[in-house]
Design an enzyme around this catalytic site. Structure first.
Site, PDB file in Angstrom:
ATOM      1  N   GLY A   1       3.311  -9.214  -6.739  1.00 14.24           N
ATOM      2  CA  GLY A   1       4.700  -9.522  -6.443  1.00 14.24           C
ATOM      3  C   GLY A   1       5.477  -9.935  -7.681  1.00 14.24           C
TER       4      GLY A   1
ATOM      5  N   THR B   1       0.666  -5.286  -3.378  1.00 14.63           N
ATOM      6  CA  THR B   1       0.801  -4.009  -4.065  1.00 14.63           C
ATOM      7  C   THR B   1      -0.580  -3.493  -4.406  1.00 14.63           C
ATOM      8  OG1 THR B   1       2.860  -4.808  -5.049  1.00 14.63           O
ATOM      9  CG2 THR B   1       1.779  -2.988  -6.181  1.00 14.63           C
TER      10      THR B   1
END
Length: 532
Positions: free
Chosen positions: A434, A351
């Site tokens: 995550g 991310t």
């Protein structure tokens, strides 16, 4: 308190008129360029995110999803947007079983939900920005077309996924030039992605969800056996949602509601509120409490968290102080809970995170993801779009709240955070990594509020993470393995080495007293915080 300058690390970034913190230097610079040219924090966040979709391709992309929290004018009225994608209309456990799918595996079309990021960017810019998609995508288009230098952490993650990328001819052609990842510092180009970004700049999000780009994406996925249709893409829409919050040490901590796991970060903070934060923030005793609070909250996550539009999610109960007190009482300071107690019931992977604050103190907490490093590893052939694998978070048991279903959003790990107090925004923040993110939020907030660390010092601290699923395995970064690892083993944990440094993070502290901004960015990534 000043940091120890003989011990390495980073100083706080300081500014007055504006600041951005991201996990890539080129992204941070793109945000600062927008701010200094007169754009606001939302314009800068989208510009920075678009750049990262090019220069940090293992972490994010336009084939992924997006969430945002915004504090307009630095106030305490927080706006939340859910830009997560939905499963195809034909996706049901029964239909997947018919075509032989017994597990949602990463590199298959069945883990690809319709990407939500591009629609979210356009909607947020229209409602909270001052610039157009054409203006904020310029730098990203240039990097994709002309090339960008490959950074160290980006390359480390790239090399770790070489085998995955090699299994898809389209991904291999772009990301394994000459049959291997590019060299450190070499220029890498993504010409097809540049064309797709240019089409979005000219035609808006509809140029992504309809027409030739959508046709190529759907053709790719359906050719691999996926259930996606052009109608699934054309109907893609995110939504504004009511943010959720909890109080911690006199501050309000805000998160997006489910289907994201922000509620789990708030649960952990609620449990930690029953334990005094003092002494050494990295003592085995304190870290044990944080780990047990995390294990209990994640056990509840795995039972209850889902898309509230498609399943019942007991959000009010999960955030209740009664539940927090119950879970806090279960923590034994002398040992790891093994096995974990049954989850109480209500009475009735990679991310990028970006935060930007502008001269008007608009505060943006922004996160964009393709889940695992390089997502599904599947790429649309003509568009350069790398698909995420967020649907891997679904389950195939039709009785589970998070079971895959038509138009349903999976449980999401990516979560932006915001802290407010006394009617004003105090700290937009986020932690990548995550499943780690909910614990990461709680860990960061506690270190800032309980131990009075500045945001950079709090981000720099070594990390640990109890692996979800109820085991006693705890990942620890090297510094902690050497100092508290033996004590944790005596408490009954199994200390394991993480595959990579745990997560990343950025935060900006808005210092109202001095009229300045203090930014921090994670040394585990390639980025920085910059202010002016």
């Amino acid at each position: 308190m000043l940091r120890d300058f003989e011990n390495g690390g980073r100083s706080l970034a300081l500014g007055q008129r504006g600041m951005a913190a991201t996990s890539h230097t080129l992204s941070t610079l793109a945000a600062l360029d927008i701010l200094r040219a007169g754009g606001n924090a939302l314009d800068a966040a989208v510009a920075a995110c678009a750049v990262q979709c090019v220069v940090e391709p293992g972490s994010t992309g336009i084939g992924g999803d997006c969430f945002a929290l915004i504090a307009p004018k630095g106030g305490a009225e927080v706006v939340a947007y859910n830009g997560s994608g939905r499963a195809p209309a034909a996706a049901t456990p029964a239909r997947l079983a018919e075509i032989g799918v017994t597990k949602l595996e990463r590199q298959t079309p069945h883990t690809v939900t319709v990407p939500g990021a591009v629609e979210a960017w356009e909607r947020l810019l229209a409602d909270h920005g001052t610039l157009s998609l054409r203006e904020v995508l310029k730098q990203a288009i240039a990097y994709a077309r002309d090339g960008y230098p490959v950074a160290p952490r980006t390359l480390r993650d790239w090399r770790a996924q070489e085998a995955l990328l090699a299994r898809d001819a389209n991904a291999a052609r772009i990301f394994l030039p000459g049959g291997k990842p590019p060299a450190l510092g070499s220029l890498h180009r993504q010409p097809e992605l540049a064309e797709t970004l240019q089409a979005i700049a000219e035609g808006g999000s509809r140029a992504f969800y309809e027409g030739r780009v959508a046709e190529d994406m759907v053709g790719c996925l359906s050719g691999l056996g996926g259930l996606h249709t052009l109608e699934d893409f054309a109907s893609a829409r995110g939504e504004y949602v009511e943010p959720i919050k909890t109080g911690f040490r006199g501050y309000d901590i805000w998160e997006c509601p489910p289907n994201g796991q922000g509620i789990i970060a708030l649960m952990i903070l609620n449990i930690l509120s029953h334990f005094e934060g003092r002494g050494d923030p990295l003592s085995p005793e304190r870290l044990h409490i944080e780990v047990e609070a995390t294990r209990l909250a994640y056990a509840a996550r795995d039972v209850h968290l889902a898309d509230p539009a498609k399943a019942e999610v007991p959000a009010e109960w999960l955030l209740s102080q009664d539940l927090a007190a119950d879970l806090a009482r279960r923590i034994d300071p002398s040992r790891a809970l093994a096995p974990l107690p049954a989850v109480p019931q209500p009475a009735h992977k990679d991310t990028v995170y970006i935060t930007v604050v502008d001269k008007d103190r608009n505060a943006v907490s922004f996160i964009n993801s393709i889940f695992h490093n390089f997502g599904s590893g599947l790429m649309s052939p003509k568009t350069g779009v790398l698909f995420h694998n967020r649907g891997e978070s679904f389950v195939l048991d039709p009785a589970h709240p998070n079971a895959i279903a038509p138009g349903k959003r999976p449980m999401h790990t990516i979560i932006p955070g915001m802290m407010t107090k006394d009617g004003r925004a105090v700290m937009p923040f986020g932690v990548m990594g995550g499943h780690y993110q909910a614990m990461g939020h709680a860990h960061l907030v506690s270190k800032v509020l309980d131990y009075r660390l500045d945001v950079q010092s709090a981000i720099d601290l070594p990390r640990l993470f109890p692996l979800p699923g109820g085991s006693v395995k705890v990942e620890m970064e090297k510094r902690l393995r050497e100092t508290v690892g033996p004590a944790f083993e005596r408490l009954g944990y199994e200390v394991v080495v993480p595959a990579a440094a745990i997560g990343g993070g950025q935060a900006i502290w808005i210092d109202a007293e001095h009229g300045t901004l203090q930014g921090g960015s994670d040394p585990r990534k390639d980025g920085c915080a910059l202010g002016y």
